[in-house]
Scaffold this active site. Structure first.
Site, mmCIF file in Angstrom:
data_model
loop_
_atom_site.group_PDB
_atom_site.id
_atom_site.type_symbol
_atom_site.label_atom_id
_atom_site.label_comp_id
_atom_site.label_asym_id
_atom_site.label_seq_id
_atom_site.Cartn_x
_atom_site.Cartn_y
_atom_site.Cartn_z
ATOM 1 N N THR A 119 0.868 -1.212 0.159
ATOM 2 C CA THR A 119 -0.067 -0.088 0.065
ATOM 3 C C THR A 119 0.808 1.238 -0.083
ATOM 4 O O THR A 119 2.105 1.264 0.330
ATOM 5 C CB THR A 119 -0.805 0.027 1.424
ATOM 6 O OG1 THR A 119 -1.544 1.426 1.449
ATOM 7 C CG2 THR A 119 -0.155 -0.285 2.437
ATOM 8 N N ASP A 120 0.273 2.415 -0.537
ATOM 9 C CA ASP A 120 0.847 3.527 -0.506
ATOM 10 C C ASP A 120 1.034 4.108 1.210
ATOM 11 O O ASP A 120 1.609 5.285 1.436
ATOM 12 C CB ASP A 120 0.505 4.642 -1.428
ATOM 13 C CG ASP A 120 -1.209 5.151 -0.982
ATOM 14 O OD1 ASP A 120 -1.625 4.381 -0.097
ATOM 15 O OD2 ASP A 120 -1.689 6.056 -1.767
ATOM 16 N N GLU A 121 0.171 3.355 1.951
ATOM 17 C CA GLU A 121 0.131 4.131 3.438
ATOM 18 C C GLU A 121 1.302 3.731 4.181
ATOM 19 O O GLU A 121 1.532 4.419 5.154
ATOM 20 C CB GLU A 121 -1.123 3.338 3.892
ATOM 21 C CG GLU A 121 -2.428 3.727 3.215
ATOM 22 C CD GLU A 121 -3.671 3.265 4.152
ATOM 23 O OE1 GLU A 121 -3.445 3.059 5.301
ATOM 24 O OE2 GLU A 121 -4.453 2.933 3.461
ATOM 25 N N TYR A 143 -2.068 -0.923 11.081
ATOM 26 C CA TYR A 143 -2.240 -1.682 9.423
ATOM 27 C C TYR A 143 -0.983 -1.035 8.830
ATOM 28 O O TYR A 143 -0.087 -2.092 8.109
ATOM 29 C CB TYR A 143 -3.416 -1.185 8.931
ATOM 30 C CG TYR A 143 -3.341 -1.469 7.515
ATOM 31 C CD1 TYR A 143 -3.421 -2.754 7.001
ATOM 32 C CD2 TYR A 143 -3.294 -0.336 6.678
ATOM 33 C CE1 TYR A 143 -3.466 -3.073 5.697
ATOM 34 C CE2 TYR A 143 -3.399 -0.487 5.223
ATOM 35 C CZ TYR A 143 -3.283 -1.819 4.460
ATOM 36 O OH TYR A 143 -3.295 -2.003 3.327
ATOM 37 N N LYS A 198 2.127 -3.253 7.262
ATOM 38 C CA LYS A 198 2.372 -3.847 5.730
ATOM 39 C C LYS A 198 3.781 -3.101 5.594
ATOM 40 O O LYS A 198 4.626 -3.719 4.841
ATOM 41 C CB LYS A 198 1.473 -2.730 4.996
ATOM 42 C CG LYS A 198 0.057 -3.293 4.977
ATOM 43 C CD LYS A 198 -0.201 -4.625 4.237
ATOM 44 C CE LYS A 198 -0.154 -4.792 2.656
ATOM 45 N NZ LYS A 198 -0.241 -6.074 2.252
#
Ligand code: NAD
Length: 357
Positions: free
Chosen positions: A133-135, A158, A162
């Site tokens: 993810t870009d998060e 989260y 990741k």
């Protein structure tokens, strides 16, 4: 590439990727999924209609995954399986650490053992693709975009899990020479998304005439990527991406959450002229913000465009209309979830946030 092992195959993006591969006769799929609350049996039923789809119910933290690899002999592993909802990670981070970190570790080790058992020509072709993810990059200010070289700065349990998984994948490439690739994508939307996520949450609440809770002032910005565009991008990264590299995948669809919800309301007004809740915008209510809520995400997809010739095809207005149509046409899919697993309740408030509300 003849056969791909897909973890998290029954989830939102994993199932879109399987449908993309199977509909286009690109390869056979071995789908592996634990069938957590996020996996709908109806999604699995739809996948099982394809003759090229084989299913194995398994937790990726189970070392028996290596047996699945050895008996099904895939040419690649693409890894989607994860706990994915930021709000749930705030309430209870343990499952995120277990699946996203330990699960990725178990899968990397299994892939290493499996790879060693293959003949040299098959070893040469093998790929391990981690879907991320870009998060992992944290939050942006008003300007700029995340790229493959942005330093990691995750803010939620989260995104931290990741980010940790990405680091494990990188380390297994550097240390053991496992042929890995990582892609980091922006927020996906489209059919079959579990209704805890923003877009299906708003659509399904609006259809029931419930309040539409917008966090904070609704000014957080996300870059929305239509899931079928993502599936196409993943296929390109898996089959043509360079080993050891990372690729950013975005939708060129930046919007504030409030504008997004308003656009969904307008679409519902147009599509349901007789709805009792029109205008749906009247259902919007502002609620306490998510703790640690990242302000803005944006993705620079220059590398995907230059190296793999990819850019998104379905822009936000078209993608949102398709998504609303799907939820209108597939009520049984989400009403089933509403009845059994998730009835739309607010998740992810810390004690501090709860008492401030
Ligand atoms: P999802 O929650 O819809 O699906 C996850 C799937 O993984 C489910 O089918 C679930 O049953 C399965 N799963 C969970 N734990 C498992 C375990 N221990 N063993 C085997 N299977 C397990 O998620 P999604 O939205 O499809 O996301 C897929 C991947 O893409 C995730 O890795 C996520 O971090 C990443 N991602 C998602 C988005 C997004 O907007 N949805 C954006 C960026 C990255």
């Amino acid at each position: 590439m003849k056969k791909i092992l897909v973890t998290g195959a029954v989830g939102f993006i994993g199932s879109a990727f399987c449908r993309y591969v199977l509909q286009n006769n690109l390869a056979e799929i071995v789908g592996v999924d634990k069938m957590t609350y996020a996996a709908s049996p109806r999604t699995l039923e739809d996948l099982q209609k394809f003759p090229g789809f084989q299913f194995c119910k398994l937790d990726i933290t189970d070392a028996a995954i290596v047996n699945v690899m050895e008996t099904t002999a895939p040419d690649a592993v693409i890894h989607f399986a994860a706990e994915t909802h930021v709000d749930r990670s705030i309430d209870s981070s343990g499952a995120f650490i277990h699946t996203n970190l330990i699960g990725t570790y178990v899968l990397l080790e299994a892939s290493r053992v499996y790879l060693a058992s293959l003949p040299p020509e098959k070893q040469e072709r093998f790929r391990f693709h981690n879907v991320s993810t870009d998060e992992v990059y944290g939050s942006l200010g008003k300007d700029g975009a995340f790229s493959e070289t942005t330093p990691y700065a995750p803010n939620s349990p989260y995104s931290a899990s990741k980010a940790g998984a990405d680091h494990l994948v990188r380390a297994w490439y550097q240390t053991y020479g496992l042929p890995t690739i990582i892609s980091n994508c922006s927020n996906n939307y489209g059919p079959y998304q579990f209704p805890e996520k923003l877009i299906p949450n708003m659509i399904t609440k609006a259809l029931r005439g419930e309040k539409l809770p917008v966090y904070g002032k609704g000014d957080n910005v996300r870059d929305w990527l239509y899931v079928d565009d993502h599936a196409e991008a993943l296929w390109l990264v898996l089959t043509r991406g360079r080993l050891g590299e990372k690729y950013m995948i975005g939708g060129d669809g930046e919007k504030t959450n409030l504008d997004l919800v308003k656009q969904l309301c307008t679409l519902l007004d147009e599509k349901l002229p007789d709805a009792a809740h029109r205008p749906h915008e009247g259902l919007i209510e502002f609620v306490t913000d998510r703790p640690g809520h990242d302000k803005r995400y944006a993705t620079d997809i220059t590398k995907m465009n230059n190296e793999l010739g990819w850019k998104p095809k379905i822009m936000l207005p078209e993608g949102l209309a398709k998504t609303v149509d799907w939820y209108l046409g597939n009520r049984i899919w989400w009403e089933d979830i509403h009845g059994r697993q998730y009835a739309g309740e607010r998740l992810g408030q810390t004690a501090a946030a709860t008492s401030a509300s």
